[in-house]
Design a protein around this motif. Structure first.
Motif, PDB file in Angstrom:
ATOM      1  N   VAL A   1       0.022  25.520 -11.483  1.00  0.00           N
ATOM      2  CA  VAL A   1       0.142  25.224 -10.052  1.00  0.00           C
ATOM      3  C   VAL A   1      -0.571  26.297  -9.222  1.00  0.00           C
ATOM      4  N   ASN A   2      -0.486  27.549  -9.634  1.00  0.00           N
ATOM      5  CA  ASN A   2      -1.143  28.613  -8.867  1.00  0.00           C
ATOM      6  C   ASN A   2      -2.663  28.573  -9.002  1.00  0.00           C
ATOM      7  N   ILE A   3      -3.156  28.161 -10.159  1.00  0.00           N
ATOM      8  CA  ILE A   3      -4.603  27.990 -10.331  1.00  0.00           C
ATOM      9  C   ILE A   3      -5.082  26.777  -9.536  1.00  0.00           C
TER      10      ILE A   3
ATOM     11  N   MET B   1     -11.175  34.362  -1.803  1.00  0.00           N
ATOM     12  CA  MET B   1     -10.554  33.108  -2.172  1.00  0.00           C
ATOM     13  C   MET B   1      -9.522  32.740  -1.111  1.00  0.00           C
ATOM     14  N   LYS B   2      -9.484  31.474  -0.821  1.00  0.00           N
ATOM     15  CA  LYS B   2      -8.533  30.956   0.166  1.00  0.00           C
ATOM     16  C   LYS B   2      -7.686  29.884  -0.512  1.00  0.00           C
ATOM     17  N   PRO B   3      -6.345  29.920  -0.330  1.00  0.00           N
ATOM     18  CA  PRO B   3      -5.513  28.881  -0.944  1.00  0.00           C
ATOM     19  C   PRO B   3      -5.888  27.498  -0.417  1.00  0.00           C
ATOM     20  N   ARG B   4      -5.798  26.515  -1.312  1.00  0.00           N
ATOM     21  CA  ARG B   4      -6.130  25.141  -0.935  1.00  0.00           C
ATOM     22  C   ARG B   4      -5.028  24.514  -0.089  1.00  0.00           C
ATOM     23  N   LEU B   5      -3.782  24.758  -0.454  1.00  0.00           N
ATOM     24  CA  LEU B   5      -2.639  24.264   0.304  1.00  0.00           C
ATOM     25  C   LEU B   5      -1.410  25.047  -0.135  1.00  0.00           C
ATOM     26  N   ASN B   6      -0.356  24.909   0.617  1.00  0.00           N
ATOM     27  CA  ASN B   6       0.889  25.594   0.287  1.00  0.00           C
ATOM     28  C   ASN B   6       1.799  24.590  -0.417  1.00  0.00           C
ATOM     29  N   TYR B   7       1.781  24.642  -1.754  1.00  0.00           N
ATOM     30  CA  TYR B   7       2.556  23.671  -2.530  1.00  0.00           C
ATOM     31  C   TYR B   7       4.061  23.831  -2.315  1.00  0.00           C
ATOM     32  N   MET B   8       4.500  25.020  -1.937  1.00  0.00           N
ATOM     33  CA  MET B   8       5.926  25.252  -1.689  1.00  0.00           C
ATOM     34  C   MET B   8       6.394  24.484  -0.458  1.00  0.00           C
ATOM     35  N   GLN B   9       5.542  24.423   0.549  1.00  0.00           N
ATOM     36  CA  GLN B   9       5.873  23.677   1.772  1.00  0.00           C
ATOM     37  C   GLN B   9       5.687  22.175   1.579  1.00  0.00           C
ATOM     38  N   GLN B  10       4.698  21.792   0.795  1.00  0.00           N
ATOM     39  CA  GLN B  10       4.407  20.368   0.612  1.00  0.00           C
ATOM     40  C   GLN B  10       5.451  19.658  -0.246  1.00  0.00           C
ATOM     41  N   SER B  11       6.013  20.358  -1.217  1.00  0.00           N
ATOM     42  CA  SER B  11       7.014  19.762  -2.121  1.00  0.00           C
ATOM     43  C   SER B  11       8.200  20.710  -2.258  1.00  0.00           C
ATOM     44  N   PRO B  12       8.916  20.956  -1.157  1.00  0.00           N
ATOM     45  CA  PRO B  12       9.972  21.968  -1.182  1.00  0.00           C
ATOM     46  C   PRO B  12      11.095  21.677  -2.171  1.00  0.00           C
ATOM     47  N   GLU B  13      11.458  20.426  -2.335  1.00  0.00           N
ATOM     48  CA  GLU B  13      12.557  20.106  -3.259  1.00  0.00           C
ATOM     49  C   GLU B  13      12.140  20.345  -4.709  1.00  0.00           C
ATOM     50  N   LEU B  14      10.938  19.927  -5.064  1.00  0.00           N
ATOM     51  CA  LEU B  14      10.452  20.177  -6.428  1.00  0.00           C
ATOM     52  C   LEU B  14      10.278  21.673  -6.670  1.00  0.00           C
ATOM     53  N   PHE B  15       9.756  22.370  -5.677  1.00  0.00           N
ATOM     54  CA  PHE B  15       9.599  23.816  -5.798  1.00  0.00           C
ATOM     55  C   PHE B  15      10.955  24.482  -6.034  1.00  0.00           C
ATOM     56  N   LYS B  16      11.941  24.092  -5.242  1.00  0.00           N
ATOM     57  CA  LYS B  16      13.280  24.667  -5.366  1.00  0.00           C
ATOM     58  C   LYS B  16      13.857  24.408  -6.758  1.00  0.00           C
ATOM     59  N   ARG B  17      13.688  23.207  -7.259  1.00  0.00           N
ATOM     60  CA  ARG B  17      14.197  22.878  -8.591  1.00  0.00           C
ATOM     61  C   ARG B  17      13.455  23.629  -9.685  1.00  0.00           C
ATOM     62  N   PHE B  18      12.159  23.797  -9.498  1.00  0.00           N
ATOM     63  CA  PHE B  18      11.403  24.535 -10.514  1.00  0.00           C
ATOM     64  C   PHE B  18      11.771  26.015 -10.501  1.00  0.00           C
TER      65      PHE B  18
END
Length: 159
Positions: free
Chosen positions: A136-138, A1-18
């Motif tokens: 989000v991880n799925i 399995m290969k990740p589709r994208l890095n959601y942490m990099q794409q939405s860093p502010e939302l990731f940080k808040r979550f």
């Protein structure tokens, strides 16, 4: 399995808040050991391999017994869980599956015998958090074990 994208990099502010929300939830009234059990159970129900892997490792690092981790999928039949843990697991399952008619009164009443109103509210936020992480991880196909070093999970020595 290969990740589709890095959601942490794409939405860093939302990731940080979550992450901040998740930390606040972790600091609530529900014991860390129970939080790990419910995170594992919700992740199993949702089919999130990344989170199952993570929470097994976190639980082991925090001293959880291996047999209890094996029994989590069959917690109703197992004798290894306390009434409080059973209540937390029942609440986790009903909120994760969320039937059309909502949470039945009998489950709510049973859980309330083990948890105060504040604890039940805090538990609900814990369940909300892990279900969101599962989604989000799925969605972005995070690879189990791919963040072990970053999260300190290599200390579990389960790889």
């Amino acid at each position: 399995m290969k990740p589709r994208l890095n959601y942490m990099q794409q939405s860093p502010e939302l990731f940080k808040r979550f992450v901040g929300f998740s930390q606040a939830v972790h600091d609530g009234t529900i014991e860390p050991a129970i939080q790990e059990l419910i995170a594992l159970r919700a992740s199993q129900l949702n089919g999130c391999a990344f989170c199952v892997d993570m929470h097994v490792k976190q639980a082991r690092i925090n001293g959880e017994r291996e047999l209890r981790l094996h029994h989590i999928a069959a917690w109703r039949e197992s004798t290894l869980f306390s009434p409080r843990e059973r209540a937390a697991l029942a609440w986790t399952e009903i909120l994760t599956k969320l039937p059309e008619q909502g949470v039945p009164d009998d489950i709510y009443d049973r859980v309330r015998t083990q948890l105060s109103e504040k604890e039940l509210t805090d538990l609900t936020f814990v369940v909300m958090s892990i279900n969101a992480w599962n989604r989000v991880n799925i969605a972005f196909q995070m690879v189990p074990g791919s963040s072990d070093k970053a999260f300190g999970l290599d200390k579990a020595q389960l790889a």
